[in-house]
Write an enzyme that holds these catalytic residues in place. Structure first.
Site, PDB file in Angstrom:
ATOM      1  CE  LYS A  67      -2.951   0.759   3.594  1.00 49.93           C
ATOM      2  NZ  LYS A  67      -2.864   2.106   4.152  1.00 49.93           N
ATOM      3  CB  SER A  68       3.746   2.329   2.080  1.00 47.99           C
ATOM      4  OG  SER A  68       3.137   2.229   3.336  1.00 47.99           O
ATOM      5  NE  ARG A 126       6.219   6.457   0.956  1.00 45.32           N
ATOM      6  CZ  ARG A 126       5.267   6.308   1.900  1.00 45.32           C
ATOM      7  NH1 ARG A 126       4.148   5.670   1.613  1.00 45.32           N
ATOM      8  NH2 ARG A 126       5.440   6.785   3.119  1.00 45.32           N
ATOM      9  N   GLY A 184      -4.816   8.023   5.294  1.00 43.85           N
ATOM     10  CA  GLY A 184      -3.885   8.940   5.955  1.00 43.85           C
ATOM     11  C   GLY A 184      -2.677   9.242   5.076  1.00 43.85           C
ATOM     12  NE  ARG A 243      -5.569   8.242  10.966  1.00 45.58           N
ATOM     13  CZ  ARG A 243      -4.950   7.419  10.124  1.00 45.58           C
ATOM     14  NH1 ARG A 243      -5.599   6.939   9.081  1.00 45.58           N
ATOM     15  NH2 ARG A 243      -3.699   7.086  10.321  1.00 45.58           N
ATOM     16  CB  SER A 291       4.911   9.843  11.552  1.00 50.04           C
ATOM     17  OG  SER A 291       4.063   9.993  10.430  1.00 50.04           O
ATOM     18  CD  GLN A 341       0.352   8.214   7.129  1.00 46.96           C
ATOM     19  OE1 GLN A 341      -0.189   8.963   7.929  1.00 46.96           O
ATOM     20  NE2 GLN A 341      -0.233   7.124   6.676  1.00 46.96           N
ATOM     21  CG  ASP A 388       0.272  -0.114   9.442  1.00 49.42           C
ATOM     22  OD1 ASP A 388      -0.116   0.707  10.288  1.00 49.42           O
ATOM     23  OD2 ASP A 388       0.684   0.212   8.313  1.00 49.42           O
ATOM     24  NE  ARG A 411      -2.817  -1.923   8.195  1.00 48.50           N
ATOM     25  CZ  ARG A 411      -2.496  -2.279   6.952  1.00 48.50           C
ATOM     26  NH1 ARG A 411      -2.622  -3.535   6.564  1.00 48.50           N
ATOM     27  NH2 ARG A 411      -2.035  -1.384   6.094  1.00 48.50           N
TER      28      ARG A 411
HETATM   29  C1  S3P Z   1       2.367   4.767   6.260  1.00 39.88           C
HETATM   30  C2  S3P Z   1       2.945   5.100   7.457  1.00 39.88           C
HETATM   31  C3  S3P Z   1       2.422   4.648   8.764  1.00 39.88           C
HETATM   32  C4  S3P Z   1       1.477   3.463   8.608  1.00 39.88           C
HETATM   33  C5  S3P Z   1       0.486   3.682   7.501  1.00 39.88           C
HETATM   34  C6  S3P Z   1       1.205   3.890   6.182  1.00 39.88           C
HETATM   35  C7  S3P Z   1       2.965   5.296   5.026  1.00 39.88           C
HETATM   36  O1  S3P Z   1       1.708   5.712   9.362  1.00 39.88           O
HETATM   37  O2  S3P Z   1       0.806   3.211   9.822  1.00 39.88           O
HETATM   38  O3  S3P Z   1      -0.370   2.566   7.389  1.00 39.88           O
HETATM   39  O4  S3P Z   1       2.579   4.849   3.919  1.00 39.88           O
HETATM   40  O5  S3P Z   1       3.826   6.186   5.123  1.00 39.88           O
HETATM   41  P1  S3P Z   1       2.451   6.820  10.262  1.00 39.88           P
HETATM   42  O6  S3P Z   1       3.358   7.588   9.394  1.00 39.88           O
HETATM   43  O7  S3P Z   1       1.325   7.690  10.799  1.00 39.88           O
HETATM   44  O8  S3P Z   1       3.140   6.050  11.343  1.00 39.88           O
END
Ligand code: S3P
Length: 438
Positions: free
Chosen positions: A23-24, A28, A96, A124, A170, A172, A319, A392
């Site tokens: 997913k991440s 990107r 997020g 959030r 984080s 993100q 996660d 999840r």
């Molecule tokens: C993610 C970072 C994590 C993770 C989320 C995906 C990302 O969050 O929990 O599912 O893709 O950068 P945080 O950056 O809030 O820890």
């Protein structure tokens, strides 16, 4: 209203699973490809609701994304300065990663935009991204003194690089800053207390952007254009693989082969903890997918024992904690999870939700301020549980029910956020078939 699903225990799990795209990395790949001058083909992209939120936002910014019959995408941007002002409010849905990363990117553009999301996303915390971005000169405001989305963003006069100590680990937040920093007039230096997932840094390198890393610090010089690859193949998501790793570990006489799992060291905390718990997992066929390491994982049932999960490892398995709580419920002895307070600001408060819902099945699980204490036992009973509309949570409860005496999960269709085929794969594996599209 979401759909309920019934899970019945079906005995051992055997077969193999093609793990869906990370997913991440999927998010990107679209964001960076959307800033390129030449088309980029993306294969094994995760076709799930969160990643489609990113596609829809990038389309609204003038990027073209075409999908072929096999699900491969071709992303055609208009160059590094080619994003266009969106005609309407951007919708990040439940994601997020979409809202936080795009806030950094949008803040660096010479136009006005508004980004929002669903009811969960609007609860959030957004100050964590807005605070450093404002220090860089970006103009971003949000609801309730800029704590929550919707966020309104307008063009900055000047974007300055910053030196910033990250208060929370984080990826993100780090990635939002790095995306804005690409457009700054001076370098950016970030210091992390604990390393968070580094997919953005690796994806930057894939697009010809040098990233210097010194210990837990990252130094990024601004750029003027990208050197795009022709093709990105997204590795499978270890966070999705985790459900099968734990299902096969706790359901006796199981054996699963999980194909194409990303094993980036910033994500493999779950393998380390499961190994400490006594799991039988073999990592084979290690290879590279671009700059991301991947492997196949073979998992066999094992007697798990309780462990203490310290704060230092949490960013590497953030996660996976809901499903780890399920593993711990089936292990011998006590598991203590510490330093996981970030779970309270995920799609739902996952510390509260997992204690409540596994508790309904008879698990002995206590919520602490920053974690969980779980007394393992084998005696979970069937129950009616709620997903809290968190993908999840739904998948963790499904595995708990499968390993125990069944479960009915309310609002289980939220698995579409990260693993739309999850229940279909579960049905296949219970009958020894291969799960997941090739
Ligand atoms: C993610 C970072 C994590 C993770 C989320 C995906 C990302 O969050 O929990 O599912 O893709 O950068 P945080 O950056 O809030 O820890």
């Amino acid at each position: 209203m979401g759909q309920n699903i019934q899970i019945q225990p079906t005995g051992n799990l055997t077969g193999s699973v093609n793990i869906p795209g990370d997913k991440s990395i999927s998010h990107r790949s679209i964001m960076l490809a959307g800033l390129a001058n030449t088309p980029v083909k993306v294969t094994n992209f995760l076709h799930a609701a969160d990643c489609w939120s990113t596609i829809n936002c990038m389309r609204a910014l003038g990027v073209s994304v075409d999908q072929d019959k096999e699900g491969a995408l071709t992303v055609t941007g208009n160059g590094f300065y080619g994003l266009r002002e969106p005609k309407n409010i951007l919708d990040a849905g439940n994601s997020g990663t979409t809202i936080r990363l795009l806030t950094g990117l949008l803040g660096a553009q010479p136009f006005f935009s508004i980004i929002t999301g669903d009811a969960s996303l609007r609860k959030r915390p957004m100050a964590r991204v807005i605070t450093p971005l404002i220090q860089m000169g970006l103009h971003i405001v949000g609801r309730e003194q800029s704590r929550y989305a919707p966020l309104a963003i307008h063009a900055a006069e000047q974007i300055r690089g910053i030196e910033y100590d990250m208060p929370v680990a984080s990826a993100q937040v780090k990635s939002a800053i790095l995306l804005a920093a690409l457009y700054a007039s001076s370098p950016t230096v970030l210091h992390e207390t604990m390393p968070s997932r580094d997919h953005t840094e690796r994806m930057f390198e894939t697009f010809g952007i040098p990233v210097k890393r010194v210990g837990n610090s990252i130094i990024l010089e601004p750029v003027k254009q990208l050197q795009a690859p022709e093709h990105i193949n997204v590795p499978g998501d270890i966070s999705s693989a985790a459900f099968w790793l734990i299902a096969a570990s706790i359901i006796p006489n199981s054996q699963l082969v999980l194909h194409n799992v990303g094993i980036n060291p910033t994500r493999t905390g779950i393998l380390d903890i499961l190994q400490q718990m006594g799991a039988d997992i073999t990592v084979t066929n290690e290879r590279w997918s671009g700059r991301e390491p991947v492997a196949d994982l073979v998992v066999r049932s094992a007697k798990l024992k309780g462990v203490t999960v310290e704060a230092e490892i949490i960013p590497r398995l953030i996660d996976e904690i809901p499903i780890l709580a399920v593993a711990a419920s089936f292990a011998q002895g006590q598991t203590i999870i510490k330093g996981a307070e970030e779970l309270r600001v995920k799609e739902t408060d996952r510390l509260k939700a997992i204690s409540l819902e596994l508790g309904k099945m008879g698990a002995r699980i206590t919520e602490t301020a920053d974690g969980l204490i779980i007394d393992g036992s084998q005696s979970l009973h069937a129950a009616l549980c709620h997903s809290h509309d968190d993908h999840r949570m739904a998948m963790a409860l499904a595995i708990a029910g499968l390993a125990a005496r069944g479960v009915e999960i309310e609002e289980a269709d939220c698995v579409k956020i990260s693993y739309p085929d999850f229940f279909a794969v579960l049905a296949d594996l219970s009958s020894g078939l291969t799960g997941g599209k090739q």
